[in-house]
Design a protein around this motif. Structure first.
Motif, short mmCIF file in Angstrom:
data_model
loop_
_atom_site.label_atom_id
_atom_site.label_comp_id
_atom_site.label_asym_id
_atom_site.label_seq_id
_atom_site.Cartn_x
_atom_site.Cartn_y
_atom_site.Cartn_z
N GLY A 1 -9.76 19.64 36.04
CA GLY A 1 -8.57 18.78 35.31
C GLY A 1 -8.30 17.77 36.47
N MET A 2 -8.27 16.00 35.96
CA MET A 2 -7.57 15.29 36.78
C MET A 2 -6.96 14.63 36.16
SD MET A 2 -10.10 13.04 38.66
CE MET A 2 -9.13 11.54 40.39
N VAL A 3 -5.53 13.92 37.10
CA VAL A 3 -4.40 13.28 37.16
C VAL A 3 -3.83 12.20 37.31
CG1 VAL A 3 -1.86 13.83 36.92
CG2 VAL A 3 -3.34 15.36 36.18
N PHE A 4 -4.09 11.44 37.30
CA PHE A 4 -4.48 9.13 37.86
C PHE A 4 -3.31 9.65 38.19
CE2 PHE A 4 -8.18 10.37 35.22
CZ PHE A 4 -9.13 10.59 35.76
N GLN A 5 -3.12 8.08 39.55
CA GLN A 5 -2.06 7.67 39.41
C GLN A 5 -1.11 6.54 38.61
OE1 GLN A 5 -3.06 4.75 42.38
NE2 GLN A 5 -1.18 3.91 43.17
N ARG A 6 -2.29 5.91 37.99
CA ARG A 6 -1.45 5.48 36.39
C ARG A 6 -1.48 5.92 35.05
NH1 ARG A 6 0.81 1.31 37.99
NH2 ARG A 6 0.74 0.88 35.71
N PHE A 7 -1.31 7.46 35.40
CA PHE A 7 -1.43 8.08 34.02
C PHE A 7 -2.33 8.25 33.19
CE2 PHE A 7 2.32 5.83 34.32
CZ PHE A 7 2.60 6.52 35.33
N ASN A 8 -3.17 7.12 32.69
CA ASN A 8 -4.45 6.35 32.09
C ASN A 8 -4.34 7.54 30.58
OD1 ASN A 8 -5.21 5.31 34.18
ND2 ASN A 8 -7.35 6.23 33.93
N LEU A 9 -3.23 7.36 29.96
CA LEU A 9 -3.08 8.49 28.52
C LEU A 9 -4.09 7.10 27.70
CD1 LEU A 9 0.50 10.13 28.86
CD2 LEU A 9 -2.07 10.86 29.16
N PHE A 10 -4.22 7.54 26.63
CA PHE A 10 -4.72 7.02 26.03
C PHE A 10 -4.10 6.17 24.89
CE2 PHE A 10 -8.18 10.31 26.24
CZ PHE A 10 -8.49 10.02 26.90
N PRO A 11 -3.17 5.37 25.08
CA PRO A 11 -2.18 4.17 24.45
C PRO A 11 -2.36 4.77 23.13
CG PRO A 11 -3.59 2.86 25.21
CD PRO A 11 -4.31 3.88 25.63
N HIS A 12 -3.57 4.02 22.19
CA HIS A 12 -3.22 4.39 20.30
C HIS A 12 -2.84 5.88 20.03
CE1 HIS A 12 -7.09 5.54 22.22
NE2 HIS A 12 -7.81 6.03 21.00
N MET A 13 -3.19 6.93 21.20
CA MET A 13 -2.41 8.38 20.86
C MET A 13 -1.56 8.73 21.16
SD MET A 13 -6.15 10.29 21.42
CE MET A 13 -8.02 9.40 21.12
N THR A 14 -0.28 9.62 20.10
CA THR A 14 0.94 10.08 20.87
C THR A 14 0.77 11.19 21.39
OG1 THR A 14 0.38 12.27 18.63
CG2 THR A 14 1.67 9.98 18.00
N ALA A 15 1.40 11.55 22.19
CA ALA A 15 1.55 12.47 22.99
C ALA A 15 0.65 13.70 22.33
CB ALA A 15 3.16 12.68 23.92
N LYS B 1 -10.33 25.01 35.10
CA LYS B 1 -9.97 26.09 36.91
C LYS B 1 -10.17 25.30 38.60
CE LYS B 1 -14.71 26.37 37.14
NZ LYS B 1 -15.88 26.64 36.91
N LEU B 2 -9.42 24.21 37.82
CA LEU B 2 -9.37 23.63 39.25
C LEU B 2 -8.72 22.44 38.49
CD1 LEU B 2 -10.02 22.27 42.51
CD2 LEU B 2 -12.18 21.23 41.68
N MET B 3 -7.21 21.46 39.08
CA MET B 3 -6.69 20.75 39.09
C MET B 3 -6.74 19.73 40.09
SD MET B 3 -5.35 20.37 35.64
CE MET B 3 -3.73 19.16 36.22
N LEU B 4 -7.21 18.43 40.47
CA LEU B 4 -6.69 16.97 40.90
C LEU B 4 -6.15 15.98 40.47
CD1 LEU B 4 -11.05 16.35 40.72
CD2 LEU B 4 -9.84 18.11 41.59
N PHE B 5 -5.48 15.83 41.39
CA PHE B 5 -4.02 14.60 41.70
C PHE B 5 -4.39 14.08 42.35
CE2 PHE B 5 -1.03 17.79 38.67
CZ PHE B 5 -1.44 18.50 39.04
N ASP B 6 -4.50 13.00 41.77
CA ASP B 6 -5.25 11.44 42.81
C ASP B 6 -3.53 10.54 42.69
OD1 ASP B 6 -6.18 9.32 43.88
OD2 ASP B 6 -7.71 8.88 42.40
N GLU B 7 -2.62 10.93 43.83
CA GLU B 7 -1.37 10.69 44.13
C GLU B 7 -0.06 10.05 42.28
OE1 GLU B 7 -1.28 6.70 45.96
OE2 GLU B 7 -3.35 7.38 47.15
N PRO B 8 0.06 11.58 42.07
CA PRO B 8 -0.11 11.38 40.46
C PRO B 8 2.06 11.01 40.51
CG PRO B 8 0.50 13.53 41.87
CD PRO B 8 -0.83 12.62 42.95
N THR B 9 2.21 10.57 41.85
CA THR B 9 4.24 9.87 41.51
C THR B 9 3.78 8.68 42.51
OG1 THR B 9 4.49 11.36 44.13
CG2 THR B 9 5.02 12.53 41.64
#
Lengths: 331, 270
Positions: free
Chosen positions: B110-124, B186-194
């Motif tokens: 799993g990866m979490v990005f600094q700029r979130f990168n959520l898909f804007p055309h989909m709900t949460a 099984k592994l989570m990567l956080f790229d400057e999440p805050t």
């Protein structure tokens, strides 16, 4: 704030301090008398034109009324619509392929797409249509088989492709070059972080394209594509160059040539073009609404500031795409 | 360089003898002539929380992106759970994988990005459901139930039907974490999440990450939040100029940095 200012003796006491005189609150708006004058003048000019046009013999309104619902004319309008829809569909599909080819890491694919654009955007569509009309002169038969060997099957070109399909091909290939640039602008407008996030979730390139990138690119692609559809509707009047003669403009010209009244039939054709354009514009409105998901107002509040900024950027991108198309070359 | 990875106490669960979750051996990465990672060797064990800190341009994010093959290493060997990432190992050679196979490997990371990168055309909710339904072919109903559970876990159950544009930065990042968790990584990567958040929203995201760490998730976190590193991390790695300068227990490294470069950096951020 009031407490602070009243405590400070040196500050000139502003309105609103305790015990100050009541503030004048009536706002007098600036008047614009010239706006009204200009508006009245323009309305007068328009009214004069309409009244004059209604009475002018040359417009021949009785004949307009007679031919506007003539079966030959409505059939021709159907052909015009069919030409528009078919060549747009093929044009969009080819445009998407070309846009993707231009992003490809393979230099051969990239160059082929570039040359395609160069040729079809760089020559007038009328010239291209004349060329397509001469296809059966250039290639008398269409063969299937190994090059430079006796073909397995061979058809005469005229039997395979009538003038209608030649017109569709001519319009579609020309359109594909423009659509390629519109689609490319749309793809470039999507934040690269989007496909990165899709990739990180384990999506393949195709899936991230279909599910994530294209739906977002659509918001940028649709407005200029709507423009293209309307432009295509009018460009179909050129397929007489092929020559395909059953579409709206050529058909009304033919009728007017027979009855010696060119003007009313031009009006008839214009009415049909306007009617079809209006229908297409309604369709575009609903498509745009569909792809605006996630950027509209939240159900319980008004539009946020982010929304406004984003659509401004998108509008700018779309405008750039249109300007690139119409500024760069005359069709 | 592997002796730099000191072993903090009380991390290992049952998998003490098994292969490390992430193993980097002499990893280097260049962009043209610019060498951004130089001979990095690191080991991350199962259930370990590792914080990568360092000045910008030190190669932390690039290293993180190499782990799930968003970037390719130029030389060295980088494996996750014993398998080289993005390559197939045959004999002494590594063959580059077809992107489709590489995509399969990323499902577990799993990866979490600094700029979130959520898909804007989909709900949460749709954001969280997207990968399970599209990539793993989980049924819609199942994916929805799981997504709602995950959104509740990050405290956003009542925001399920909101589009990203209508969520605050902190809420968006929490949805992004739920989206990554939906693939059961099984592994989570956080790229400057805050780093892209308003200061007052940082806490809510860090709280979710702390909760996640408690569940035994293996996490690699690129961050500037030294408080989080001190409290949650098992290992702190300080990188500068593409090399690992110092590694160790975060409390020790933060309180008593050994290397001059670490001291200089920490004196500015603490």
């Amino acid at each position: 704030m009031n407490d602070a200012s009243s405590g400070r003796a040196t500050t000139p006491a502003p309105a609103g301090g305790p015990g100050a005189a009541p503030v004048p609150t009536k706002v007098v708006r600036l008047r614009h008398p010239w706006r009204i004058v200009v508006a009245v003048l323009l309305l007068a000019v328009v009214a004069v034109f309409i009244i004059d046009a209604a009475q002018r013999e040359a417009f021949d309104w009785p004949n307009v009324g007679k031919y506007v619902f003539d079966q030959r004319v409505s059939q021709a309008a159907g052909f015009t619509l069919l030409l528009t829809v078919l060549s747009m569909i093929i044009g969009v599909v080819l445009g998407v392929i070309l846009a993707v080819m231009r992003q490809s890491p393979n230099p051969v694919l990239k160059s082929i797409a570039w040359v395609w654009l160069w040729v079809f955007r760089g020559t007038p569509v009328y010239v291209q249509l004349v060329f397509w009309g001469l296809l059966s002169t250039i290639y008398t038969s269409i063969d299937l088989g190994v090059p430079f060997m006796e073909p397995w099957v061979s058809y005469p070109t005229t039997a395979l492709l009538n003038t209608f399909w030649l017109a569709v091909i001519g319009l579609a290939l020309n359109e594909s070059a423009y659509m390629a640039e519109i689609v490319r602008a749309g793809l470039l407008s999507v934040d690269p972080g989007q496909s990165e996030a899709a990739t990180a979730l384990g999506m393949s390139w195709g899936k991230s394209m279909r599910r994530v990138v294209l739906p977002q690119a659509m918001r940028v692609i649709i407005p200029p594509t709507g423009n293209e559809v309307i432009s295509m509707l009018k460009t179909t009047s050129l397929v007489t160059a092929v020559p395909f003669t059953l579409e709206l403009y050529t058909r009304t010209r033919d009728i007017s040539a027979a009855i010696f009244t060119p003007i009313p039939l031009l009006i008839v054709a214009s009415i049909w073009y306007l009617a079809i354009t209006s229908v297409l514009m309604v369709g575009q409105y609903f498509l745009e609404k569909r792809y605006a998901r996630g950027v509209g107002a939240r159900p319980d509040t008004g539009p946020g500031p982010v929304t406004g900024a984003m659509s401004a950027v998108d509008a700018e991108i779309a405008e750039t795409a249109i300007a690139a198309k119409h500024g760069g070359d005359a069709r | 360089m592997s002796e730099q990875t000191t072993t903090p106490a009380g991390v290992d669960e049952s998998a003490a003898s098994s292969t490390p979750m992430v193993l980097a051996e002499h990893v280097s990465k260049s962009f043209g002539s610019n060498e951004v990672l130089k001979d990095i060797s690191l080991e991350v064990r199962r259930g370990e929380v590792l914080c990568l800190v360092g000045p910008s341009g030190s190669g932390k994010s690039t290293f993180l992106r190499c782990i799930n093959h968003l970037e390719q290493v130029s030389s060295g060997r980088l494996s996750v759970d014993g398998t080289p990432v993005g390559y197939r190992e045959v004999g002494d050679k590594l063959y580059e994988m077809h992107p489709k196979d590489a995509a399969k490997q990323r499902r577990d990371i799993g990866m979490v990005f600094q700029r979130f990168n959520l898909f804007p055309h989909m709900t949460a909710l749709e954001n969280v459901m997207e990968a399970p339904t599209q990539v793993k072919r989980v049924s819609k109903a199942k994916a929805k139930a799981r997504a709602l559970e995950l959104l509740a876990r990050v405290g956003l159950a009542e925001r399920a039907d909101y589009y990203p544009a209508h969520l605050s930065g902190g809420q968006q990042q929490r949805v992004a974490i739920a989206r990554a968790l939906a693939m059961d990584p099984k592994l989570m990567l956080f790229d400057e999440p805050t780093s892209a958040l308003d200061p007052e929203l940082v806490g809510e995201v860090l709280d979710v990450m702390k909760e996640l760490a408690k569940t035994g998730m293996t996490m690699i976190v690129v961050t500037h939040e030294m408080g989080f590193a001190r409290e949650v991390a098992d290992t702190l790695v300080f990188m500068d100029g593409g090399v690992v300068v110092e590694t160790g227990d975060p409390r020790e490294v933060l309180a008593n940095p050994q290397h001059a470069r670490t001291q200089a950096f920490l004196s500015k951020v603490l």
